[in-house]
Design a protein around this motif. Structure first.
Motif, PDB file in Angstrom:
ATOM      1  N   UNK A  25       0.830  -1.208   0.000  1.00 47.61           N
ATOM      2  CA  UNK A  25       0.000   0.000   0.000  1.00 47.61           C
ATOM      3  C   UNK A  25       0.869   1.265   0.000  1.00 47.61           C
ATOM      4  N   UNK A  26       1.944   1.246   0.769  1.00 44.70           N
ATOM      5  CA  UNK A  26       2.830   2.408   0.795  1.00 44.70           C
ATOM      6  C   UNK A  26       3.514   2.611  -0.554  1.00 44.70           C
ATOM      7  N   UNK A  27       3.796   1.510  -1.210  1.00 43.89           N
ATOM      8  CA  UNK A  27       4.472   1.609  -2.509  1.00 43.89           C
ATOM      9  C   UNK A  27       3.493   1.945  -3.626  1.00 43.89           C
ATOM     10  N   UNK A  28       2.277   1.398  -3.554  1.00 43.24           N
ATOM     11  CA  UNK A  28       1.246   1.640  -4.579  1.00 43.24           C
ATOM     12  C   UNK A  28      -0.048   1.990  -3.865  1.00 43.24           C
ATOM     13  N   UNK A  29      -0.267   3.262  -3.564  1.00 41.34           N
ATOM     14  CA  UNK A  29      -1.473   3.654  -2.814  1.00 41.34           C
ATOM     15  C   UNK A  29      -2.748   3.175  -3.498  1.00 41.34           C
ATOM     16  N   UNK A  30      -3.630   2.595  -2.689  1.00 40.62           N
ATOM     17  CA  UNK A  30      -4.898   2.086  -3.195  1.00 40.62           C
ATOM     18  C   UNK A  30      -4.905   0.597  -3.453  1.00 40.62           C
ATOM     19  N   UNK A  31      -3.732  -0.034  -3.467  1.00 41.89           N
ATOM     20  CA  UNK A  31      -3.681  -1.469  -3.802  1.00 41.89           C
ATOM     21  C   UNK A  31      -4.295  -2.314  -2.686  1.00 41.89           C
ATOM     22  N   UNK A  32      -4.232  -1.854  -1.446  1.00 41.80           N
ATOM     23  CA  UNK A  32      -4.772  -2.640  -0.328  1.00 41.80           C
ATOM     24  C   UNK A  32      -6.258  -2.908  -0.503  1.00 41.80           C
ATOM     25  N   UNK A  33      -6.981  -1.955  -1.070  1.00 42.47           N
ATOM     26  CA  UNK A  33      -8.420  -2.139  -1.274  1.00 42.47           C
ATOM     27  C   UNK A  33      -8.715  -3.181  -2.346  1.00 42.47           C
ATOM     28  N   UNK A  34      -7.726  -3.505  -3.168  1.00 41.82           N
ATOM     29  CA  UNK A  34      -7.917  -4.483  -4.240  1.00 41.82           C
ATOM     30  C   UNK A  34      -7.530  -5.896  -3.813  1.00 41.82           C
ATOM     31  N   UNK A  35      -6.883  -6.033  -2.666  1.00 41.87           N
ATOM     32  CA  UNK A  35      -6.402  -7.347  -2.232  1.00 41.87           C
ATOM     33  C   UNK A  35      -7.574  -8.214  -1.779  1.00 41.87           C
ATOM     34  N   UNK A  36      -7.694  -9.394  -2.369  1.00 42.10           N
ATOM     35  CA  UNK A  36      -8.757 -10.343  -2.017  1.00 42.10           C
ATOM     36  C   UNK A  36      -8.290 -11.379  -1.006  1.00 42.10           C
ATOM     37  N   UNK A  37      -7.032 -11.758  -1.078  1.00 42.98           N
ATOM     38  CA  UNK A  37      -6.517 -12.729  -0.113  1.00 42.98           C
ATOM     39  C   UNK A  37      -5.004 -12.664  -0.077  1.00 42.98           C
ATOM     40  N   UNK A  38      -4.455 -13.103   1.028  1.00 40.18           N
ATOM     41  CA  UNK A  38      -3.006 -13.269   1.178  1.00 40.18           C
ATOM     42  C   UNK A  38      -2.769 -14.649   1.770  1.00 40.18           C
ATOM     43  N   UNK A  39      -1.945 -15.452   1.110  1.00 39.17           N
ATOM     44  CA  UNK A  39      -1.658 -16.829   1.542  1.00 39.17           C
ATOM     45  C   UNK A  39      -0.191 -16.910   1.943  1.00 39.17           C
TER      46      UNK A  39
END
Length: 572
Positions: free
Chosen positions: A443-457
């Protein structure tokens, strides 16, 4: 894991078929039997070459999938490809490619090649791009640091020389190479002997420390994504030269796709694989291996047994430590416990997100972390995080309109193993810390990307150990260019991949032939060449003729990592 409608290849768990394998003596007039323990790339390679050479083989695998570390798993339509970052042998016209052609590994597949090997970016956003083209690389580096011109030109000059050399000794076992083969190797090596000697004797750390630019000092260490430590210049130049030729690309279908293709080739040659079959011990009579015993007590017999699984498990578990010698003792009682002898383990965080990735971004970037970030990365061995745009490597890794990032870092196996053994709740909490860190960093590197994340494995070194048995969760076994390298080379060349005092038995895989998938595959070829001498068979090999286009259905049904997995950051 979400429902998966792809058709799975037949997975055999039937242990009652073919009474010929459950009797001590083979049926008169039938070919010799060979049992292979482990369906990783080395085990499948062993099975393929033994089948081509006229033996009957059976592979026993404890997992439900082939490939070992060369694997993938899925969730909610995302495919998490675990292993391959680049594959030596993707371009025709060399011995490495011939091995893959014989194993059917690239049948019907496209190959993705990138113009750069890796990008390294510091905490302030300044970056170095390691282009595979030496002219472009030289211009880029000179623009970054004119004061380092002599070192830059020395590196790119050596890279140009490596581009003109192709040396892939993967076809014939060292002890069996003919005079003609040895002469051919000498014709390649002698003109470049001083180049090989100098680049093999120059540690990358010592070379990188000579740069005036502080970013270049760090960046050169991380050409291979993270700093493996102890590597000389030679492997960096060799692999970048291979990438320049398109001979270090990424095959369609990725890691599990490679394993499935070799599995398909093995089955087409008449081989049998039994999954969910954990080998408990190798049966020995009068100092000769005669078969295996599975968990549960069922026994299978053969004229030769090849163990293609973790080396420590083989020597001290399956064989009870009864067959060792100076080289085995050196590896497993001395070098094994020396820091820097095993290739490091990794933590992987796969990120599934909506939308496409920036096509102008490098496919692979090593981010050098500042002190605050580095202190918050659980179990990290280095102050860096690698982010790879995996959806750009091959199609089918994400649902339509979505993408996958793969974030990795070297990590301490003992840290994760201790947590998983003593406190599962804390283990899972630490994995959530990894996921939270990755989310925040992106998110810090690409603002707004956190809202697009569906899952983290998240998968840890403990995951690697649990699924593959690899000691210390190591992804590549012994570290190349460490003290283990020469000892392993003698195991292959002088000991012919055998253990002292034990006949009818061979070892194959990265614990014998060192790391890298092409090396693992070649150890299967070498093991069969050696055992053919023992069994009175003629070694034979030919290229697969499979030309059916690759499609994701060939991957089959993919399990999730474990039963505790929640939607986010709860792999195994």
């Amino acid at each position: 894991m979400a429902a998966d409608n792809r058709t799975a290849p037949t997975e055999s768990s039937d242990l009652s078929d073919s009474s010929d394998w459950t009797t001590r003596e083979r049926t008169p007039g039938t070919p010799p039997r060979v049992i292979v323990v482990g369906a990783g790339v080395a085990g499948l390679s062993t099975g393929c070459y033994a089948q081509m050479s006229g033996a009957r083989t059976r592979v026993f695998e404890k997992h439900v999938l082939p490939g070992g570390c060369c694997t993938a798993w899925s969730r909610d339509g995302y495919l998490f490809d675990y292993c391959i970052e680049w594959l030596i042998g993707t371009a025709p016209g060399n011995d490495a490619h011939q091995v893959w052609a014989e194993l059917g590994a690239l049948d019907g597949k496209s190959v993705t090649n990138f113009e750069l090997f890796n990008k390294v970016e510091d905490e302030h956003g300044r970056s170095v791009t390691f282009y595979n083209d030496p002219d472009r690389l030289e211009a880029h580096l000179l623009d970054l640091s004119p004061a380092d011109a002599p070192l830059i030109r020395a590196f790119t000059r050596d890279l140009r020389r490596f581009i003109d050399i192709e040396l892939y000794p993967f076809l014939t076992a060292p002890a069996l190479r003919s005079v003609r083969e040895r002469a051919g190797t000498l014709r390649t090596v002698l003109p470049a002997f001083r180049l090989f000697w100098r680049t093999a004797a120059t540690p990358m750390h010592a070379f990188a420390d000579r740069f005036q630019d502080p970013l270049l000092r760090k960046a050169f260490r991380n050409i291979f994504f993270q700093d493996p430590g102890g590597f000389p210049l030679l492997p960096y130049l060799f692999n970048m030269a291979a990438a320049h030729h398109g001979n270090a690309g990424f095959p369609q279908g990725g890691s599990l796709g490679l394993a499935r293709s070799i599995e398909e080739r093995y089955r087409s040659l008449g081989g049998t694989i039994t999954y969910r079959a954990r080998t408990e011990r190798i049966l020995v009579e009068n100092d000769r291996a005669i078969g295996i015993e599975l968990r549960g007590g069922r026994q299978y017999f053969a004229e030769h047994v090849v163990s293609a699984c973790d080396g420590h498990t083989t020597v001290y578990g399956l064989l009870g430590g009864r067959y060792t010698g100076p080289r085995i003792d050196k590896l497993y009682t001395d070098l094994l416990h020396r820091p820097g002898t095993l290739f490091p383990a990794v933590v992987s965080a796969f990120v599934g997100l909506r939308g496409d990735l920036d096509p102008d971004e490098a496919h692979s970037t090593t981010h050098l972390l500042g002190p605050d970030d580095a202190d918050h990365l659980p179990g990290a061995l280095q102050d860096s995080l690698v982010v790879q745009a995996r959806s750009r490597y091959s199609g089918g890794f994400a649902p339509p309109g979505c993408s996958v990032l793969h974030c990795t870092y070297f990590s301490d196996y003992a840290h994760w193993k201790d947590l998983r053994t003593r406190n599962r709740k804390e283990y899972r909490r630490r994995k959530r810390e990894v996921a939270d860190f990755v989310r925040d960093f992106l998110e810090r590197r690409t603002p707004g990307i956190a809202d697009r994340i569906e899952l983290i494995e998240v998968a840890t070194p403990a995951t690697t150990h649990r699924y593959t048995g690899n000691l210390g969760g190591s992804i590549l076994a012994w570290k190349a260019f460490s003290d283990a390298d020469d000892v392993a080379a003698r195991l292959v060349g002088k000991d012919r991949m055998r253990l002292p005092g034990l006949s009818g038995f061979s070892m194959a895989g990265q614990w014998v032939g060192m790391g890298g998938l092409i090396r693992a595959a070649s150890t299967g070829r070498f093991a069969v060449q050696y055992l053919c001498r023992e069994l009175g068979l003629e070694f034979r090999a030919w290229e697969s003729k499979g030309d059916e286009p690759w499609h994701p259905g060939k991957l089959g049904h993919l399990p999730q990592l474990d039963r505790w997995s929640a939607r986010e950051s709860e792999g195994s």
